[in-house]
Design an enzyme around this catalytic site. Structure first.
Site, PDB file in Angstrom:
ATOM      1  N   ASP A  98       0.811  -1.218   0.000  1.00 45.29           N
ATOM      2  CA  ASP A  98       0.000   0.000   0.000  1.00 45.29           C
ATOM      3  C   ASP A  98       0.847   1.273   0.000  1.00 45.29           C
ATOM      4  O   ASP A  98       0.329   2.364  -0.169  1.00 45.29           O
ATOM      5  CB  ASP A  98      -0.875   0.035   1.256  1.00 45.29           C
ATOM      6  CG  ASP A  98      -2.084  -0.862   1.132  1.00 45.29           C
ATOM      7  OD1 ASP A  98      -2.554  -1.063   0.004  1.00 45.29           O
ATOM      8  OD2 ASP A  98      -2.549  -1.363   2.167  1.00 45.29           O
TER       9      ASP A  98
HETATM   10  C1  BGC Z   1       0.684   1.336   6.298  1.00 46.06           C
HETATM   11  C2  BGC Z   1       0.275   0.148   5.498  1.00 46.06           C
HETATM   12  C3  BGC Z   1      -1.223   0.121   5.351  1.00 46.06           C
HETATM   13  C4  BGC Z   1      -1.695   1.440   4.760  1.00 46.06           C
HETATM   14  C5  BGC Z   1      -3.170   1.514   4.503  1.00 46.06           C
HETATM   15  C6  BGC Z   1       0.087   2.583   5.726  1.00 46.06           C
HETATM   16  O1  BGC Z   1       0.382   3.685   6.542  1.00 46.06           O
HETATM   17  O2  BGC Z   1       2.094   1.422   6.343  1.00 46.06           O
HETATM   18  O3  BGC Z   1       0.768  -1.020   6.102  1.00 46.06           O
HETATM   19  O4  BGC Z   1      -1.603  -0.931   4.550  1.00 46.06           O
HETATM   20  O5  BGC Z   1      -1.301   2.496   5.595  1.00 46.06           O
HETATM   21  O6  BGC Z   1      -3.926   1.704   5.614  1.00 46.06           O
HETATM   22  C1  NOJ Z   2      -1.268  -3.664   5.605  1.00 47.78           C
HETATM   23  C2  NOJ Z   2      -2.486  -3.810   4.784  1.00 47.78           C
HETATM   24  O1  NOJ Z   2      -3.561  -4.195   5.574  1.00 47.78           O
HETATM   25  C3  NOJ Z   2      -2.266  -4.808   3.672  1.00 47.78           C
HETATM   26  O2  NOJ Z   2      -3.380  -4.870   2.856  1.00 47.78           O
HETATM   27  C4  NOJ Z   2      -1.058  -4.427   2.876  1.00 47.78           C
HETATM   28  O3  NOJ Z   2      -0.886  -5.382   1.892  1.00 47.78           O
HETATM   29  C5  NOJ Z   2       0.153  -4.302   3.745  1.00 47.78           C
HETATM   30  N1  NOJ Z   2      -0.114  -3.380   4.790  1.00 47.78           N
HETATM   31  C6  NOJ Z   2       1.394  -3.860   2.983  1.00 47.78           C
HETATM   32  O4  NOJ Z   2       1.327  -2.511   2.653  1.00 47.78           O
END
Ligand code: BGC
Ligand code: NOJ
Length: 814
Positions: free
Chosen positions: A487
């Site tokens: 993400d």
């Molecule tokens: C986090 C991710 C997460 C994303 C969406 C980011 O700040 O590092 O792990 O999936 O937010 O909520």
């Molecule tokens: C947490 C999110 O919930 C997941 O969907 C995502 O793949 C990972 N972070 C990596 O960014």
């Protein structure tokens, strides 16, 4: 250093000192009513939706983190001293403090001044309430005169509003008190048809429902005035902060025990039967009273607790293993499976790191989670799949999240995470292989929840696949959109404004940046979809999906390979991400793990090379790092990944979710030693002895362990709600132990460490229990199977003839 120990026989983790490095929590509830509970009884409860139906209050960013909870106070009425048996809020020096986190329940207790007190907190099956079952015993040689106080703060339902909108909220709180039961009914007078209640099994000497009356001016929960005085004030909340507190007075002879049960619950009335009498403003309690009466009875509470224990025994009993490694056994048999169920219930919504007011259920997350829980709750997995698919957009794209209460896609976060649609295929395939229930493919499911748009689920899968084909970039690789699995790799974001969301800000057209990760996922999804199409008799379609997957595979070979490893992406300038040519972020884990897992490069040596590179550049003693070198500054063209200081989260943290991809990849190359070694590095139980460094619970996975670029390398963060749970479970059970679901039957294809003499397992699969014994007769992974004493060809045990419930499988590895 440890803060407790595993009690595997009772399926519990026992915490033996209350000051754990972080709150070590458990979940109560597994259907509709849920609670979070820490080792000091901190935490909160809600009904279905942690944001919109919050039953008790949680104060964000509190110190300590888990402050505010289900607190009991005991007061010695001779000395006037009072304390809490769960340590918080009074934090006395307790003797024999223990917190037993078990499957759906938590028992916290201790001894102080010769009085022991233990509270069993749990949510009975099929009820929207929680029980606090308190047992107090006088171990003194003389009589004890005690007052027992319960306490909690009600939340004014919408947790976000509750934490911010004080000009309104300080005037809306309302309660009723009847027969010692406290009813919280803020907003019930207008549009809410639900209320909360807090009851007690004993004669209630006094109560409080107004926080200030109990706590007193400029005091806190540590030293509430009314408790210090030994008498609650019978306050009736009007506005301000409604709470629930009961006072029960007891006299205990030496050796005598007493049980007191508190019941906290949520109840809904039909809109036209809200009040009783109908023209009054008094809550209609007719349907609730029998429920309260039932749980005031200790025998019924005990029975409900036994039912809950049996439920979890049955659920966990679906797969039990006995391997030479205790950490593997307890994670597979107990905690990892249990954590998978927590991710099923919560997705990423409510933990001490997910606030319950934010993310709702993720489309990608919930689909992946299926890999870990589908065998435990197949019927509910089916329902989940249909709910998720109903939020899919007509383009085949997906809302990134949906709200569990409304089951609608979340418009605020929107769509265009271009990997999302494929996870639906992966999830459905897992469901089909587990259950054999192909009827789900014919279920009519709407797009974007629009009535009239219903199409069979199978068409949703086809559109998921097509979504990528409609969005290919300059190299023929999938366009990344807002992000893929990572993400934080936001290649179209280009945000230079503080506070903008990396996930929803898009400043580029999105026609250039491509993801090699989505390419790998597309190959996997394409092959899964082809298998599904074949089962529907669509040979031609199956053929075409296979051809498209194969074409993508060659595109990866041509444009997604970087001499010793798979590239990660191309950015908006068409430049490589995750290449030896880059200054930072030269190699990423995701494409190594996922491409190999999907079968890319298995034949031509690239897979082996890629995994060698992982071992050389990314593997540490605490797990495999996401990428190296870490980004030392913010890169506008890369987005959130470079927003984190080096070693944390997606910027070179050990992002545990993707480690199992490499484990599976290693098994595909036959490296059981390495697969299990990687498994052990992040296995929380195997890390228990370094709890001081690890800091999170030793019984569940955390999302992240700080990477080697961080000053706290090895420190875990964000426990419980993470795809790590499902993927590790899937990797160890289906690929390392190799007990794999397939359309044709149960496949047995272990790739275990060379020094294992074998292992045993029982697996309930499509109605039959398979008793599996594996023995090593050589160092390889070739398996010869005997089913009920008769040798079979291949490694798939076909379903037994109808009516047969037990199958004995013996496997010899050479
Ligand atoms: C986090 C991710 C997460 C994303 C969406 C980011 O700040 O590092 O792990 O999936 O937010 O909520
Ligand atoms: C947490 C999110 O919930 C997941 O969907 C995502 O793949 C990972 N972070 C990596 O960014």
């Amino acid at each position: 250093m440890k803060f407790g120990y595993f009690d595997d026989e009772n399926q519990e983790y026992v915490i033996t000192r209350p000051d754990t490095p972080l709150p070590w929590i458990n979940y109560l509830g597994c259907q509709a009513y849920f609670g979070i509970i820490s080792n000091t009884a901190g935490g909160y409860s809600f009904y279905r939706d942690a944001r919109l139906r919050r039953v008790t209050r949680y104060r964000y960013n509190n110190v300590p983190h888990d402050f505010g909870g289900r607190y009991i106070y005991l007061r010695d009425n001779e000395s006037g001293e009072f304390w809490s048996p769960s340590w918080q809020p009074t934090r006395h020096d307790l003797e024999n403090y223990t917190c037993r986190h078990g499957m759906g329940y938590t028992v916290i207790g201790s001894r102080y001044q010769g009085i022991t007190a233990h509270t069993n907190y749990f949510v009975p099956l099929d009820e929207n309430l929680e029980i606090w079952q308190l047992t107090v015993t006088n171990q003194r040689s003389e009589r004890a005169t005690l007052s027992i106080f319960s306490s909690l703060e009600f939340c004014l339902w919408d947790a976000q509003d509750d934490a911010t909108n004080f000009q309104r909220n300080f005037s809306i709180g309302q309660v009723e008190i009847e027969d010692g039961v406290i009813y919280h009914k803020a907003e019930y007078r207008e549009r809410r048809d639900h209320f909360a209640y807090f009851a007690c099994s004993d004669k209630v000497e006094a109560f409080d429902t107004q926080r200030d009356a109990l706590v007193g001016p400029y005091r806190s929960w540590e030293k509430p005035l009314a408790i210090e005085c030994g008498r609650l004030t019978d306050s009736v909340a009007h506005g301000w902060a409604p709470i629930g507190a009961h006072q029960v007075d007891v006299k205990l002879a030496p050796g005598e025990s007493r049980q007191i049960i508190f019941v906290l619950g949520y109840h809904e009335n039909p809109r036209d039967q809200k009040f009783d009498p109908p023209d009054s403003q008094i809550i209609n309690k007719r349907t609730l009273k029998p429920v309260i009466a039932k749980y005031r009875d200790a025998a019924k509470v005990d029975a409900a607790f036994q039912n809950l224990r049996q439920y979890w025994k049955d659920v966990l009993g679906i797969l039990q293993v006995d391997t030479p490694d205790v950490h593997t056994n307890r994670m597979v048999n107990i905690w990892n499976a249990y954590q998978c169920m927590a991710t099923f219930n919560m997705s990423r919504s409510a933990s001490f790191y997910e606030s319950g007011i934010g993310r709702g259920l993720g489309f990608r997350d919930s689909n992946q989670d299926l890999l870990g829980f589908v065998h435990m709750v197949p019927a509910r997995a089916r329902e989940r799949i249909l709910d998720l698919a109903a939020t899919q957009l007509p383009t085949g794209g997906a809302y990134h999240q949906y709200q569990p209460l409304t089951k609608r896609g979340n418009n605020d976060v929107g769509s265009n995470f271009n990997d999302d649609p494929h996870w639906l295929i992966v999830g459905v395939a897992a469901y089909l292989k587990e259950t054999g229930d192909v009827s789900i493919l014919d279920e009519p499911v709407p797009y974007d929840n629009q009535p009239g748009s219903e199409q069979p689920l199978f068409e949703h899968l086809q559109r998921s696949f097509q979504y990528t084909l409609d969005r290919l970039g300059p190299h023929g690789l999938p366009l990344i959109g807002r992000a893929d699995w990572n993400d934080c790799l936001n290649l179209n974001c280009f945000s230079d404004t503080p506070g903008q969301s990396f996930q929803t800000t898009t400043n580029k057209e999105g026609k250039v940046a491509e993801s090699v990760f989505i390419a790998g996922l597309f190959v996997l999804a394409g092959r899964e979809l082809a298998d599904i199409a074949e089962r529907r008799g669509l040979a031609e379609e199956a053929e075409s999906y296979r051809a498209k997957a194969a074409k993508m595979e060659s595109t990866i070979h041509e444009h997604g390979w970087d001499r010793e490893w798979f590239l990660r992406a191309y950015d908006d300038f068409g430049r490589k991400v995750g290449s030896r040519e880059c200054n930072e972020g030269k190699i990423f884990i995701e494409t190594q793990g996922f491409c190999v897992l999907a079968g890319v490069g298995l034949e031509d040596g690239r897979a082996a090379k890629s995994l060698e590179s992982v071992s050389k550049h990314l593997a540490t003693e605490h797990g495999i790092i996401l990428q190296q070198p870490a980004y030392s500054r913010y890169y506008l063209e890369l987005g959130e990944i470079s927003s984190y200081p080096p070693g944390y989260k997606e910027n070179a943290g050990i992002f545990c979710h993707n480690n199992p991809w490499v484990m599976i990849a290693e098994t595909r190359l036959g490296n059981g030693d390495r697969a299990h070694d990687y498994y052990s590095r992040i296995n929380p139980s195997a890390r228990e002895s370094i709890s001081e460094l690890h800091r999170c619970e030793p019984y569940v996975y955390a999302q992240m362990i700080a990477g080697r670029d961080a000053p706290t390398h090895g420190e875990a963060k964000n426990s419980w709600l993470t795809g790590t749970a499902a993927w590790n479970y899937y990797a160890v059970t289906q690929w390392i132990l190799g007990i794999r679901t397939s359309y044709e039957g149960l496949q047995i294809s272990p790739v275990i460490p060379k020094n294992w003499a074998g292992f045993k397992a029982t697996r309930l699969f499509r109605g039959a229990t398979y008793h599996i014994t594996i023995e090593r007769a050589g160092e390889g992974n070739h398996i010869a199977l005997e089913v009920d004493g008769v040798p079979i060809q291949g490694d798939i045990v076909p379903p037994p003839e109808k009516g047969r419930k037990e199958v004995v499988v013996k496997g010899t590895l050479r």
